[in-house]
Design an enzyme around this catalytic site. Structure first.
Site, PDB file in Angstrom:
ATOM      1  N   CYS A   1       0.802  -1.234   0.000  1.00  0.00           N
ATOM      2  CA  CYS A   1       0.000   0.000   0.000  1.00  0.00           C
ATOM      3  C   CYS A   1       0.829   1.276   0.000  1.00  0.00           C
ATOM      4  O   CYS A   1       0.268   2.366   0.059  1.00  0.00           O
ATOM      5  CB  CYS A   1      -0.965   0.003   1.180  1.00  0.00           C
ATOM      6  SG  CYS A   1      -0.200   0.289   2.787  1.00  0.00           S
TER       7      CYS A   1
ATOM      8  N   CYS B   1       2.167  -3.898   8.495  1.00  0.00           N
ATOM      9  CA  CYS B   1       1.818  -2.542   8.080  1.00  0.00           C
ATOM     10  C   CYS B   1       0.538  -2.138   8.812  1.00  0.00           C
ATOM     11  O   CYS B   1      -0.425  -2.907   8.854  1.00  0.00           O
ATOM     12  CB  CYS B   1       1.600  -2.515   6.572  1.00  0.00           C
ATOM     13  SG  CYS B   1       0.939  -0.946   5.953  1.00  0.00           S
TER      14      CYS B   1
ATOM     15  N   CYS C   1      -2.518  -1.775   5.834  1.00  0.00           N
ATOM     16  CA  CYS C   1      -3.067  -2.922   5.089  1.00  0.00           C
ATOM     17  C   CYS C   1      -2.866  -4.246   5.819  1.00  0.00           C
ATOM     18  O   CYS C   1      -3.307  -5.275   5.348  1.00  0.00           O
ATOM     19  CB  CYS C   1      -2.475  -2.985   3.689  1.00  0.00           C
ATOM     20  SG  CYS C   1      -0.741  -3.493   3.629  1.00  0.00           S
TER      21      CYS C   1
ATOM     22  N   CYS D   1      13.675  -6.777  11.371  1.00  0.00           N
ATOM     23  CA  CYS D   1      14.155  -7.677  10.329  1.00  0.00           C
ATOM     24  C   CYS D   1      13.013  -7.850   9.332  1.00  0.00           C
ATOM     25  O   CYS D   1      12.017  -8.516   9.623  1.00  0.00           O
ATOM     26  CB  CYS D   1      14.561  -9.004  10.964  1.00  0.00           C
ATOM     27  SG  CYS D   1      15.364 -10.134   9.840  1.00  0.00           S
TER      28      CYS D   1
END
Length: 186
Positions: free
Chosen positions: A102, A148, A151, A171
């Site tokens: 996104c 995220c 999204c 990571c």
């Protein structure tokens, strides 16, 4: 007179509600009090505002149509790419790393460091609100998963073996990221 009020009052209320709604639409003009100028907010071409955290919800089929099979596996099914195979693990360019699904800005290149793990590693996100953290007990390990915030795409994991100032190592799978190079004038 009473009949006129009965008719006019609801119309007046309707006009007020309609004008309030139109002034808060995404493409509405707003006044910047600091500079007293009118700013036209235009939605970006991909439909996502860089800092808007309104959740993006898509069906499995919509994500599969948007993402490559490898990106879908990592971002939507919590997979992991092989170490030292991603396009950003050794990227040294200046810029911003974004969500691969996104384009939400996630990490600045100034926070990237060489961890020796084979995945892009960062010691902090651009803003804590741009990522979500979840407990991950898969594969007999206790880890913290990073996704995220917009999204909910799987990015990778956080470990506490990173450099100062945070001591953290985000990571992150390369395939979960996009990259926007810094402009020459920055």
């Amino acid at each position: 007179m009473k009949n006129i009020l009965t008719i006019c009052l609801p119309l007046l209320l309707l006009i007020m509600v309609t004008s309030c709604r139109s002034s808060t639409s995404p493409a509405a003009s707003t006044v910047d009090a600091k500079d007293s100028e009118i700013v036209l907010e235009v939605p970006p071409a991909n439909g996502y505002n860089k800092s808007d955290l309104t959740p993006i919800v898509k069906t499995k089929e919509e994500w599969k149509a948007q993402l490559s099979p490898e990106a879908y596996h990592v971002l939507r099914e919590k997979g992991t790419e092989r170490a030292f195979t991603g396009k950003y693990w050794d990227n040294k360019k200046k810029g911003v790393y974004t969500c691969g699904a996104c384009q939400l800005p996630l990490f600045d290149s100034d926070t990237k460091f060489k961890s020796g793990t084979g995945w892009p590693s960062f010691y902090e996100p651009i803003a804590d609100k741009y990522i979500k953290e979840y407990t991950d007990n898969s594969y007999g390990m206790k880890r913290v998963e990073v996704t995220c915030a917009r999204c909910d795409g799987h990015l990778g994991h956080i470990f506490d073996d990173g450099p100062e100032p945070t001591g953290l190592r985000y990571c992150i799978n390369s395939i979960s990221l996009g990259f926007e190079p810094a402009r020459a004038d920055q």
